[in-house]
Design a protein around this motif. Sequence first.
Motif, PDB file in Angstrom:
ATOM      1  N   LEU A   1      10.387   2.059   2.614  1.00 34.96           N
ATOM      2  CA  LEU A   1       9.237   2.773   2.061  1.00 34.96           C
ATOM      3  C   LEU A   1       9.244   4.264   2.675  1.00 34.96           C
ATOM      4  O   LEU A   1       8.757   5.145   1.937  1.00 34.96           O
ATOM      5  CB  LEU A   1       8.079   1.792   2.972  1.00 34.96           C
ATOM      6  CG  LEU A   1       6.842   2.476   2.721  1.00 34.96           C
ATOM      7  CD1 LEU A   1       5.896   1.294   3.081  1.00 34.96           C
ATOM      8  CD2 LEU A   1       6.141   3.423   3.834  1.00 34.96           C
ATOM      9  N   THR A   2       9.788   4.460   3.784  1.00 32.88           N
ATOM     10  CA  THR A   2       9.835   5.798   4.351  1.00 32.88           C
ATOM     11  C   THR A   2      10.800   6.627   3.334  1.00 32.88           C
ATOM     12  O   THR A   2      10.721   7.964   3.484  1.00 32.88           O
ATOM     13  CB  THR A   2      10.245   5.867   5.846  1.00 32.88           C
ATOM     14  OG1 THR A   2      11.565   5.164   6.003  1.00 32.88           O
ATOM     15  CG2 THR A   2       9.134   5.420   6.585  1.00 32.88           C
ATOM     16  N   GLY A   3      11.783   6.116   2.841  1.00 34.05           N
ATOM     17  CA  GLY A   3      12.604   6.697   2.085  1.00 34.05           C
ATOM     18  C   GLY A   3      12.344   7.420   1.011  1.00 34.05           C
ATOM     19  O   GLY A   3      12.191   8.489   0.554  1.00 34.05           O
ATOM     20  N   SER A   4      11.190   6.413   0.289  1.00 31.28           N
ATOM     21  CA  SER A   4      10.379   7.228  -0.786  1.00 31.28           C
ATOM     22  C   SER A   4       9.349   7.975  -0.496  1.00 31.28           C
ATOM     23  O   SER A   4       9.207   9.140  -1.054  1.00 31.28           O
ATOM     24  CB  SER A   4       9.975   5.969  -1.748  1.00 31.28           C
ATOM     25  OG  SER A   4      10.816   5.190  -2.221  1.00 31.28           O
ATOM     26  N   LEU A   5       8.569   7.706   0.533  1.00 34.57           N
ATOM     27  CA  LEU A   5       7.549   8.541   1.168  1.00 34.57           C
ATOM     28  C   LEU A   5       8.001   9.873   1.638  1.00 34.57           C
ATOM     29  O   LEU A   5       7.446  10.808   1.306  1.00 34.57           O
ATOM     30  CB  LEU A   5       6.746   7.796   2.320  1.00 34.57           C
ATOM     31  CG  LEU A   5       5.748   8.644   2.859  1.00 34.57           C
ATOM     32  CD1 LEU A   5       4.590   9.098   2.046  1.00 34.57           C
ATOM     33  CD2 LEU A   5       5.099   7.994   4.241  1.00 34.57           C
ATOM     34  N   HIS A   6       8.918   9.853   2.251  1.00 36.69           N
ATOM     35  CA  HIS A   6       9.677  11.227   2.887  1.00 36.69           C
ATOM     36  C   HIS A   6      10.320  11.927   1.841  1.00 36.69           C
ATOM     37  O   HIS A   6       9.949  13.272   1.713  1.00 36.69           O
ATOM     38  CB  HIS A   6      10.687  11.005   4.055  1.00 36.69           C
ATOM     39  CG  HIS A   6       9.959  10.482   5.276  1.00 36.69           C
ATOM     40  ND1 HIS A   6      10.615  10.073   6.466  1.00 36.69           N
ATOM     41  CD2 HIS A   6       8.807  10.100   5.491  1.00 36.69           C
ATOM     42  CE1 HIS A   6       9.995   9.634   7.230  1.00 36.69           C
ATOM     43  NE2 HIS A   6       8.606   9.478   7.000  1.00 36.69           N
TER      44      HIS A   6
ATOM     45  N   ALA B   1      -3.919   2.212   2.318  1.00 36.27           N
ATOM     46  CA  ALA B   1      -2.693   2.475   2.996  1.00 36.27           C
ATOM     47  C   ALA B   1      -1.399   2.273   2.088  1.00 36.27           C
ATOM     48  O   ALA B   1      -1.394   1.792   0.797  1.00 36.27           O
ATOM     49  CB  ALA B   1      -2.763   0.826   3.436  1.00 36.27           C
ATOM     50  N   ILE B   2      -0.214   2.713   2.677  1.00 39.04           N
ATOM     51  CA  ILE B   2       0.961   3.048   1.769  1.00 39.04           C
ATOM     52  C   ILE B   2       1.702   1.702   1.892  1.00 39.04           C
ATOM     53  O   ILE B   2       2.264   1.227   2.803  1.00 39.04           O
ATOM     54  CB  ILE B   2       1.533   4.170   2.547  1.00 39.04           C
ATOM     55  CG1 ILE B   2       0.924   5.588   2.488  1.00 39.04           C
ATOM     56  CG2 ILE B   2       2.938   4.468   1.401  1.00 39.04           C
ATOM     57  CD1 ILE B   2       1.293   6.575   3.197  1.00 39.04           C
ATOM     58  N   ASP B   3       1.837   1.147   0.438  1.00 36.74           N
ATOM     59  CA  ASP B   3       2.946   0.243   0.406  1.00 36.74           C
ATOM     60  C   ASP B   3       4.187   0.599  -0.301  1.00 36.74           C
ATOM     61  O   ASP B   3       3.937   1.986  -0.725  1.00 36.74           O
ATOM     62  CB  ASP B   3       2.352  -1.345  -0.067  1.00 36.74           C
ATOM     63  CG  ASP B   3       1.786  -0.901  -1.710  1.00 36.74           C
ATOM     64  OD1 ASP B   3       1.778   0.412  -1.969  1.00 36.74           O
ATOM     65  OD2 ASP B   3       1.206  -1.725  -2.227  1.00 36.74           O
ATOM     66  N   GLN B   4       4.988  -0.080  -0.791  1.00 32.71           N
ATOM     67  CA  GLN B   4       6.241   0.472  -1.768  1.00 32.71           C
ATOM     68  C   GLN B   4       5.880   1.073  -2.793  1.00 32.71           C
ATOM     69  O   GLN B   4       6.197   2.128  -3.315  1.00 32.71           O
ATOM     70  CB  GLN B   4       7.176  -0.503  -1.806  1.00 32.71           C
ATOM     71  CG  GLN B   4       8.438  -0.206  -2.240  1.00 32.71           C
ATOM     72  CD  GLN B   4       9.079   0.847  -1.297  1.00 32.71           C
ATOM     73  OE1 GLN B   4       9.317   0.426  -0.146  1.00 32.71           O
ATOM     74  NE2 GLN B   4       9.493   1.874  -1.715  1.00 32.71           N
ATOM     75  N   GLU B   5       4.684   0.210  -3.766  1.00 34.37           N
ATOM     76  CA  GLU B   5       4.545   0.844  -4.882  1.00 34.37           C
ATOM     77  C   GLU B   5       3.806   2.271  -4.728  1.00 34.37           C
ATOM     78  O   GLU B   5       4.020   3.315  -5.466  1.00 34.37           O
ATOM     79  CB  GLU B   5       3.095  -0.165  -5.413  1.00 34.37           C
ATOM     80  CG  GLU B   5       2.980   0.375  -6.549  1.00 34.37           C
ATOM     81  CD  GLU B   5       1.706  -0.562  -7.402  1.00 34.37           C
ATOM     82  OE1 GLU B   5       1.333  -0.324  -8.536  1.00 34.37           O
ATOM     83  OE2 GLU B   5       1.206  -1.258  -6.857  1.00 34.37           O
ATOM     84  N   MET B   6       2.916   2.303  -3.615  1.00 38.90           N
ATOM     85  CA  MET B   6       2.418   3.701  -3.483  1.00 38.90           C
ATOM     86  C   MET B   6       3.261   4.849  -2.941  1.00 38.90           C
ATOM     87  O   MET B   6       3.395   5.946  -3.562  1.00 38.90           O
ATOM     88  CB  MET B   6       1.360   3.673  -2.287  1.00 38.90           C
ATOM     89  CG  MET B   6       0.334   5.130  -2.201  1.00 38.90           C
ATOM     90  SD  MET B   6      -0.770   5.091  -0.995  1.00 38.90           S
ATOM     91  CE  MET B   6      -2.217   4.303  -1.950  1.00 38.90           C
ATOM     92  N   ALA B   7       4.231   4.468  -2.092  1.00 40.02           N
ATOM     93  CA  ALA B   7       5.157   5.406  -1.627  1.00 40.02           C
ATOM     94  C   ALA B   7       6.177   5.811  -2.888  1.00 40.02           C
ATOM     95  O   ALA B   7       6.582   6.960  -3.288  1.00 40.02           O
ATOM     96  CB  ALA B   7       6.265   4.608  -0.680  1.00 40.02           C
ATOM     97  N   ASP B   8       6.427   4.689  -3.835  1.00 36.19           N
ATOM     98  CA  ASP B   8       7.228   4.975  -5.024  1.00 36.19           C
ATOM     99  C   ASP B   8       6.403   6.150  -5.970  1.00 36.19           C
ATOM    100  O   ASP B   8       6.986   6.724  -6.592  1.00 36.19           O
ATOM    101  CB  ASP B   8       7.944   3.868  -5.651  1.00 36.19           C
ATOM    102  CG  ASP B   8       8.715   3.029  -4.869  1.00 36.19           C
ATOM    103  OD1 ASP B   8       9.432   3.720  -4.117  1.00 36.19           O
ATOM    104  OD2 ASP B   8       9.086   1.935  -5.157  1.00 36.19           O
TER     105      ASP B   8
END
Length: 261
Positions: free
Chosen positions: A83-88, A26-33
Amino acid sequence: MTEAVGVEVRDRVAILTLSREHAGNAIDQEMADGLLEAAQTCETDERVRAVLLTGQGRSFCVGGDVKAFAAAGSGAPELVRKLTGSLHAAMALLARMDKPLVTAVNGAAAGAGFGLAILGDVALAARSAKFAMAYGAIGLTPDAGATWLLPRLVGFRMAQELALTGTRIDATEAERIGLITRAVDDESLLVEARSLATKLAHSPRRAFAHTRALLHQSSSNDFETQLALEAAGIAYAIGQPEGQEGISAFVARRPPDFTQV
């Protein structure tokens, strides 16, 4: 580099592994970054000529970390925006960089994981993999590029059904409707994905980058515009080192070596 996303460079291929196995990746902030940092590394590292994205354990990626959303309470909107900022940003880099992307979907791909799974120029999936948009079940709307990618891959009507009903489909059905490139036996997934990524890594990187761009632009251009872009592209490519190497190799009846140009 965070432990949430593993990065390994092997034979000119960067292998990115989503590594929160205990949480279904699952995507948390750490994974997105971490994914954004990994994408930036892939873009700038000259050793890397292709990228392979997969998941650790039994799941590819089950989507956003819903437990973290719940724990955030009234701060959830800001958490999701960040989160979506980093992921996208990571996904945009992976989609637009001058290196092809292979996705190897090793298990469940839901929510944002659905978008990541289908982002690959070539998307392979284990036969045991399952796909679901899943957003409606928790009262949310899609992210991770799903509403852009899905209609282009499977058509508008099928996209509506998958997005609004949350229907879960297996890899065989995903291949049938064009959601993925190919379903493969579970035990063969990484072998086939690595082999394919390595083949792409030894292909004409810049020509393939322009090909990716042409394909992305094709749905918004009229025919004449696309023809003009193709004409300009091939005229430019033929004068570049890759084009010259490819033509010389063809005439000499030898394999081209695009990794040195």
